[in-house]
Design an enzyme around this catalytic site. Structure first.
Site, PDB file in Angstrom:
ATOM      1  N   ALA A 194      14.307  -1.401  -3.229  1.00  0.00           N
ATOM      2  CA  ALA A 194      13.730  -1.918  -4.472  1.00  0.00           C
ATOM      3  C   ALA A 194      13.540  -0.756  -5.429  1.00  0.00           C
ATOM      4  O   ALA A 194      12.986   0.282  -5.060  1.00  0.00           O
ATOM      5  CB  ALA A 194      12.400  -2.607  -4.205  1.00  0.00           C
ATOM      6  N   CYS A 319      -7.116 -11.441   1.163  1.00  0.00           N
ATOM      7  CA  CYS A 319      -6.842 -12.824   1.528  1.00  0.00           C
ATOM      8  C   CYS A 319      -6.322 -13.575   0.316  1.00  0.00           C
ATOM      9  O   CYS A 319      -6.716 -13.299  -0.805  1.00  0.00           O
ATOM     10  CB  CYS A 319      -8.113 -13.496   2.039  1.00  0.00           C
ATOM     11  SG  CYS A 319      -8.773 -12.759   3.538  1.00  0.00           S
TER      12      CYS A 319
END
Length: 374
Positions: A194, A319
């Site tokens: 990338a 999360c």
């Protein structure tokens, strides 16, 4: 105080060499390089020049280089190896700390073909044992994946030491490390990178398919590799990515020595914080990345508080609202999966920015703990 961007692993300002080339390429490389008219031929020349530059920088052949998006390079690259060996089996093997893009692709493909994904355990630093990986790669294994270095904790992986059995091909995900680390000299069949890892344009990825490799497009379209999966190529972005890669490699020794020294300093200070665990290999690691976890705190709270103070960092264990799952990398390592901060230093980071962060960090951690009654 100006905001200090310390999340280079997720994207950083373009390298000056890339910015200069991008502006020039946008004026000339706007046409479809597959077209036969004059502007198309101009665009094709620019794309070929980019391919040549990347091949030369990475030590591969020009006809082994394809430009695409970073996600496509990973998923099409890995699954193309599996698709070509579907007649052998539908078992995919990978370390438990591979990037979510690799894990998701493996699960999708094995569900589609009634296969199996085998995730090989790692040690406390996040490194897979090469003998374990090779041992799991027999039988009906279609392909094996092993990243060059971990995107979250920086630990180097033994991707260059995997002589796999029975012609099983190896996919190397170098999305977090190409430009910072050299590709292995042998054993790999397909690799992906990338441009963000070398301060190139964020939408550009590189797919490397070794000559002679059995590879079949796992998605609809032409069975052979194509730039951008057969979609309209981003000529200007590809040329800018090539320029940034060349410039990054030219300055790598000096820049990475400075970043490694700063990361050593961050690791040392973070290790003195109460109930804090610095994770990843302290030596065999990416030069610019460090991760630590603070007990009793959430990574999101730390990221927000540091951002308010002018420091942009990431939380590898953040999360998500959809899954509420902690970092699979930290879980696989047996490390703390909450209170996690990932700092990654760009080429322009200054020593003063790092010193300012470290001067603030103990107070931030202490204050957040006091707010939750600790």
């Amino acid at each position: 105080m100006a905001h200090a961007h310390l999340d280079a692993a997720a994207g950083a300002p373009l390298h000056p060499a890339a910015r200069e080339v991008l502006e020039a390429a946008l004026a000339r490389g706007y046409a479809d390089p597959r077209a036969l008219h004059g502007p198309g031929r101009d665009a094709r020349l620019l794309l070929d020049n980019a391919r040549e530059a990347v091949a030369d920088a990475l030590g591969v052949r020009r006809d082994e280089v394809w430009f695409t998006s970073p996600l496509d390079a990973v998923q099409r690259g890995f699954l193309g190896l599996a698709e070509a060996r579907r007649h052998v089996g539908t078992r995919l093997v990978l370390p438990g700390v591979e990037h979510a893009h690799v894990r998701h692709a493996a699960r999708w493909w094995t569900r589609l073909h009634t296969g199996e994904v085998v995730e090989v355990p790692v040690d406390a630093t996040g490194r897979v044992d090469e003998h374990d990986l090779v041992e799991h790669a027999g039988g009906s294994t279609a392909a094996v994946a092993c990243q060059l270095a971990n995107h979250e904790v920086g630990t180097l992986q033994p991707a260059g030491a995997l002589p796999l059995p029975d012609g099983v091909p190896l996919f190397v995900d170098a999305s977090a490390s190409l430009g910072l680390l050299d590709l292995p000299a042998q054993h790999w069949a397909v690799a992906a990178g990338a441009a963000t890892s070398w301060a190139g344009p964020p939408g550009i990825g590189v797919l490397l398919v070794r000559r002679g490799t059995r590879w079949t497009n796992p998605f609809p379209g032409d069975p052979e590799p194509q730039d951008f999966g057969g979609a309209l190529p981003d000529v200007a972005g590809s040329l800018a990515a090539a320029a940034a890669l060349q410039a990054t490699l030219a300055e790598r020794e000096e820049v990475d020595a400075r970043r490694r020294r700063l990361v050593d300093h961050i690791r040392a200070v973070a290790a003195t914080l109460p109930d804090t665990e610095v994770v990843g290999d302290p030596e065999d690691r990416l030069p610019h990345l460090v991760t630590f976890s603070c007990l009793y705190l959430s990574g999101e709270a730390l990221v927000r508080e540091l951002d308010r103070a002018g420091f942009g960092v990431a939380s590898g264990s953040a999360c998500t609202a959809s899954t509420l799952e902690p970092s699979h990398v930290l879980a696989a390592m047996g490390a703390l999966t909450h209170g996690n901060v990932r700092i990654s230093l760009g080429r322009d980071v200054t020593e003063q920015q790092v010193e300012d962060l470290l001067a603030l960090l103990p107070d931030v951690v202490g204050r957040l703990r006091s707010e939750v009654g600790l």
